[in-house]
Design an enzyme around this catalytic site. Structure first.
Site, mmCIF file in Angstrom:
data_model
loop_
_atom_site.group_PDB
_atom_site.id
_atom_site.type_symbol
_atom_site.label_atom_id
_atom_site.label_comp_id
_atom_site.label_asym_id
_atom_site.label_seq_id
_atom_site.Cartn_x
_atom_site.Cartn_y
_atom_site.Cartn_z
ATOM 1 N N ASP A 183 0.832 -1.205 0.000
ATOM 2 C CA ASP A 183 0.000 0.000 0.000
ATOM 3 C C ASP A 183 0.866 1.254 0.000
ATOM 4 O OD1 ASP A 183 0.743 -0.165 2.608
ATOM 5 O OD2 ASP A 183 -1.274 -0.417 3.429
ATOM 6 N N SER A 184 2.189 1.073 -0.133
ATOM 7 C CA SER A 184 3.057 2.206 -0.458
ATOM 8 C C SER A 184 2.611 2.807 -1.797
ATOM 9 C CB SER A 184 4.523 1.774 -0.507
ATOM 10 O OG SER A 184 4.679 0.567 -1.223
ATOM 11 N N LYS A 208 0.405 -9.822 3.354
ATOM 12 C CA LYS A 208 1.359 -9.342 4.349
ATOM 13 C C LYS A 208 0.573 -8.562 5.389
ATOM 14 C CE LYS A 208 4.270 -5.917 3.531
ATOM 15 N NZ LYS A 208 3.852 -4.985 4.604
ATOM 16 N N GLU A 216 0.769 -6.267 8.828
ATOM 17 C CA GLU A 216 1.674 -5.487 9.673
ATOM 18 C C GLU A 216 1.325 -5.590 11.143
ATOM 19 O OE1 GLU A 216 2.237 -1.392 8.695
ATOM 20 O OE2 GLU A 216 2.560 -1.836 6.574
ATOM 21 N N GLU A 259 11.322 -3.959 9.288
ATOM 22 C CA GLU A 259 11.482 -2.625 8.696
ATOM 23 C C GLU A 259 12.103 -1.657 9.699
ATOM 24 O OE1 GLU A 259 8.271 -1.157 6.304
ATOM 25 O OE2 GLU A 259 8.995 0.917 6.391
HETATM 26 O O1 KIV Z 1 3.661 -1.603 1.524
HETATM 27 C C1 KIV Z 1 4.847 -1.775 1.220
HETATM 28 O O2 KIV Z 1 5.261 -1.419 0.131
HETATM 29 C C2 KIV Z 1 5.707 -2.441 2.207
HETATM 30 C C3 KIV Z 1 7.134 -2.744 1.874
HETATM 31 C C4 KIV Z 1 7.989 -1.716 1.374
HETATM 32 C C5 KIV Z 1 7.792 -3.671 2.835
HETATM 33 O O3 KIV Z 1 5.250 -2.726 3.248
#
Ligand code: KIV
Length: 340
Positions: free
Chosen positions: A91-92, A145, A147, A215
């Site tokens: 979500d970056s 993923k 968090e 991270e």
């Molecule tokens: O959302 C993301 O892009 C990330 C990574 C850079 C690890 O969590």
């Protein structure tokens, strides 16, 4: 990067809150993207696809795992071509693609769109996505993923794994929690926080995660976590002693030349290229050539019309009372002929 860091959309939050319900979800959808009118992607070759098993083999052999974020078809194809192991639809995207200041505003539908595009382009890498289960089912991903390491997150990870969905944990700086962490701050820099990183990683392993992202933690803390875990660690700003590394696509390519992005590119990110400079130059050359009318020249004007057809066309235009258009067409035909 600040940009990497904060990825908790309202939509994802909703989904996260539903994690307890997902034991009723069955992973019924194949991760093969839908066919397209142009014949679609080639069928995926299961022998070549990166799987949890092949990742485990790599990890066992001490080989480094590579992960890069991808948000669209072209970046996915590039990762695929480069042989990257894991494509993370992070979500970056909220920051590096949509231009938000944090990862919070991206919506579930936007994430789904990114997932589908990546799934069309990346045939080989394992496809992982931040947090949302629906994105996994409808977006063609292989894993999610998740968090954080609060008890609710550990239990969510356990439930998701029990539902048959592979989960990658994420500890240290967990950008979705910046409001609690007080900003994009490195973690594990004192005894308490360092121990917490290791303990959380262990708890995520026990919950069934197949891997954990570390991270923005000091290298010795990442080394300790890597040594104590049976599952691979993927570092980002966590030094060299992890089982693998991940970077944000746009950061590693040096794509963002805009001063805003230059400011938020994290210290730990090496720019392996200055693609942004190449893009800027290409765009300004294009602009200049369009403005001075040197593009498109003869080479890039491939479609011809023979003189008989031109003559007929001019007569038709004149019959229609479009004399100016006929004159313009005649002049253009002469110029084209002269430039042959
Ligand atoms: O959302 C993301 O892009 C990330 C990574 C850079 C690890 O969590």
């Amino acid at each position: 990067m600040a940009a990497l860091c904060n990825r908790f959309s309202k939509a994802c939050a909703t989904i996260t809150n539903r994690h307890f319900k997902i034991s009723t979800y069955v992973r019924s959808m194949s991760n093969v993207p839908e066919n397209t009118v142009y014949g679609g992607p080639k069928p995926q070759n299961p022998d070549q696809r990166v799987t949890l098993t092949s990742l485990r083999t790599k990890h066992r052999k001490g080989e480094a795992i590579t992960m890069v974020t991808a948000y669209d078809y072209p970046s996915a194809v590039h990762l695929d071509t480069a042989g990257i192991d894991i494509a993370l639809v992070g979500d970056s995207a909220s920051m590096v693609v949509h231009g938000h200041d944090t990862t919070l505003p991206i919506t579930l539908d936007e994430m789904l769109m990114h997932c589908r595009s990546v799934a069309r382009g990346a045939k080989r890498p394992l496809l992982a996505v931040d947090t949302a289960v629906r994105v996994l089912k409808e977006g063609g991903m292989d894993a999610i993923k998740l968090e954080g390491g609060a008890p609710s997150r550990i239990s969510a990870a356990k439930h998701i794994v029990e539902a048959g969905i592979a989960v990658m944990g994420h500890v240290g700086l967990t950008p979705q929690a910046i409001s609690v962490l007080g900003g994009f701050r490195p973690q594990g820099r004192n005894v308490l926080s360092a121990v917490k990183v290791v303990e959380t990683a262990l708890a995520l392993q026990e919950a069934g995660c197949f891997s954990v992202v570390l991270e923005c933690v000091p290298a010795p803390v990442a080394a300790a976590a890597t040594s104590v875990l049976r599952i691979p660690t993927i570092g980002i700003g966590a030094g060299p002693f992890c089982s693998g590394q991940v970077l944000v696509y746009h950061d590693l390519l040096g794509m963002m030349q805009h001063p805003h992005h230059a400011k938020v590119t994290p210290k730990f990110c090496k720019q392996f290229a200055q693609v942004g400079e190449v893009i800027n130059k290409a765009l300004s050359d294009y602009k200049q050539e369009v403005e001075n009318r040197s593009f498109p020249g003869a080479l890039h004007s491939p479609y011809k019309i023979n003189t008989t057809e031109v003559d007929g066309f001019l007569k038709e235009l004149q019959k229609m009372g479009l004399d100016e258009a006929a004159a313009a067409a005649a002049e253009a035909a002469e110029k084209v002929e002269a430039n042959r």
